[in-house]
Design an enzyme around this catalytic site. Structure first.
Site: not given
Ligand SMILES: *Cc1c(COP(=O)(O)O)cnc(C)c1O
Length: 407
Positions: A73, A127, A217
């Protein structure tokens, strides 16, 4: 140890070269060709006094511990390669990767909100989920929506961030990043560069302090990896890593591996897909079934267009192009923002962002331009009836057998 600090942008190597070599410069010395994939969640250490000192330093400064990683993490060597490579492409000192674009945006907002700077200035359209995150105040922030000319006036003493997209999702509206950065004064400007990619635009060079990507994307480019990343200076990167450690929105190492591989072909994909998109935009603009075409002056592989007829019929009529949300893949996708990507924004938000109900957003892939045009042409003509309607029509014309329809 595999993790190396990000070197400053060399400036000597072209983007195409960086795309295939950045983040991989040490591989030959390691006797490797492909980047290693490290799936460890934890790492052995026999010196807990040294660990304590390393962790204190991270808590105080956000600087990654020297030596082997501690816990996944905090740090992962495979993900670090992707971060270094993206930083090179965007021309920034560093980059910090997250589980998704939304996790990246959340961290960028929390760095400021956590310091008491809870006001955000933003320009629509954004977005859909970015709009929703700010409008809903989920992170304890307050948003002022404005146009680029109103940014300077909208800034308050507690403004932590200015947020813009250019070209924007889904209308492909463009703004002058240099002018916007100037209006921001000392408030950090975050530019979402998901649509342009560093191949077409490097916002950091125009004054954006933070460059955000939905890596899902174009950076991934194959529709099979979810990720996000913020490219920025070293100071902001340290703060982002502290937020990432505390909130846990880490990028999985396999996703980091796939994103690094995606970067290698990014320039080739974006240029080829953009050339096809420009050609389709030209054909759409000359078509009487299309009322308006939105295609950025900057170029790019996204085309948006408003249709004279029913946009839902066009979605139902495509066969080669996939009717699906998301974008940036090697294959073409089309969707209706009013129904899907910007549904969550609501009608008022959509109209404020110039998102009409007849707007369709298409992500152009690597297929042949004529094949794509044939598919669009057939979908626009309504020659293909929606599958559901066709099935209903077939049922209606079939000989009645039983049930209520038999009457
Ligand atoms: C998809 C997208 C996002 C969100 O990214 P996820 O990876 O889906 O969380 C943010 N900004 C833009 C411009 C996007 O297209």
């Amino acid at each position: 140890m595999e993790t190396t600090p990000v070197e400053p942008t060399p400036g000597a190597r072209a983007l195409a070269t960086e795309a295939v070599h950045a983040g991989r410069d040490d591989l030959a010395a390691l006797g490797l060709h492909a980047a290693p994939l490290d799936l460890s969640t934890t790492y052995p250490s026999y010196d807990s006094r040294a660990e304590a000192a390393r962790l204190d330093r991270f808590a105080a400064t956000g600087e990654l511990p020297d030596g082997p990683p501690v816990y996944a993490r905090l740090d992962n060597p495979t993900v670090a390669r992707f971060e270094q490579a993206l930083a090179r492409l965007e021309g920034t000192e560093d980059a910090v990767a997250f589980a998704s674009g939304m996790a990246a945006l959340t961290a960028a907002v929390l760095v400021r909100a956590g310091a008491g700077l809870r006001h955000v200035v933003a320009v629509r359209p954004l977005y859909g989920c970015s709009d929703h995150l700010l409008a809903g105040g989920l992170l304890g922030t307050e948003v002022t929506w404005t146009d680029p000319a109103g940014i300077a006036d909208a800034i308050r003493p507690d403004t932590g961030l200015v947020l813009v997209e250019t070209p924007a999702n889904p209308t492909l509206a463009e703004l002058d990043l240099r002018a916007v950065a100037h209006s921001c004064g000392s408030v950090p400007l975050l530019a979402d560069n998901t649509f342009a990619t560093p191949v077409l635009q490097r916002p950091y060079e125009s004054g954006a302090r933070l460059v955000l990507h939905s890596a899902t994307k174009y950076l991934g480019g194959h529709g099979d990896v979810l990720g996000g990343v913020v490219a920025c200076d070293a100071e902001y990167a340290r703060q982002l890593r502290q937020v990432r450690f505390a909130t846990g929105g880490v990028l999985h190492p396999l996703a980091g591996y796939l994103l690094l591989r995606g970067l290698a072909t990014l320039p080739v994909r974006v240029r080829a897909q953009s050339a096809t998109a420009a050609e389709l935009a030209r054909r759409l603009a000359a078509d009487p079934r299309v009322v308006r075409v939105h295609y950025p002056r900057l170029g790019g592989a996204m085309v948006a267009f408003e249709v004279a007829g029913d946009p839902h019929e066009v979605i139902a009529g495509v066969r080669l192009i996939t009717p699906a949300v998301s974008l940036g893949s090697v294959d073409s996708l089309i969707q209706h923002p009013g129904s899907i990507s910007h549904r969550v924004v609501g009608e008022d938000g959509r109209s404020a962002g110039g998102i009409s109900d007849s707007l369709l957003r298409m992500s152009v892939g690597l297929e042949d331009a004529d094949d794509l045009w044939d598919d669009l042409d057939a979908a626009l003509s309504g020659r293909r009836r929606p599958a559901r309607e066709r099935a209903a029509a077939e049922r209606a014309s079939a000989p009645a057998a039983c049930g209520p329809a038999a009457r």
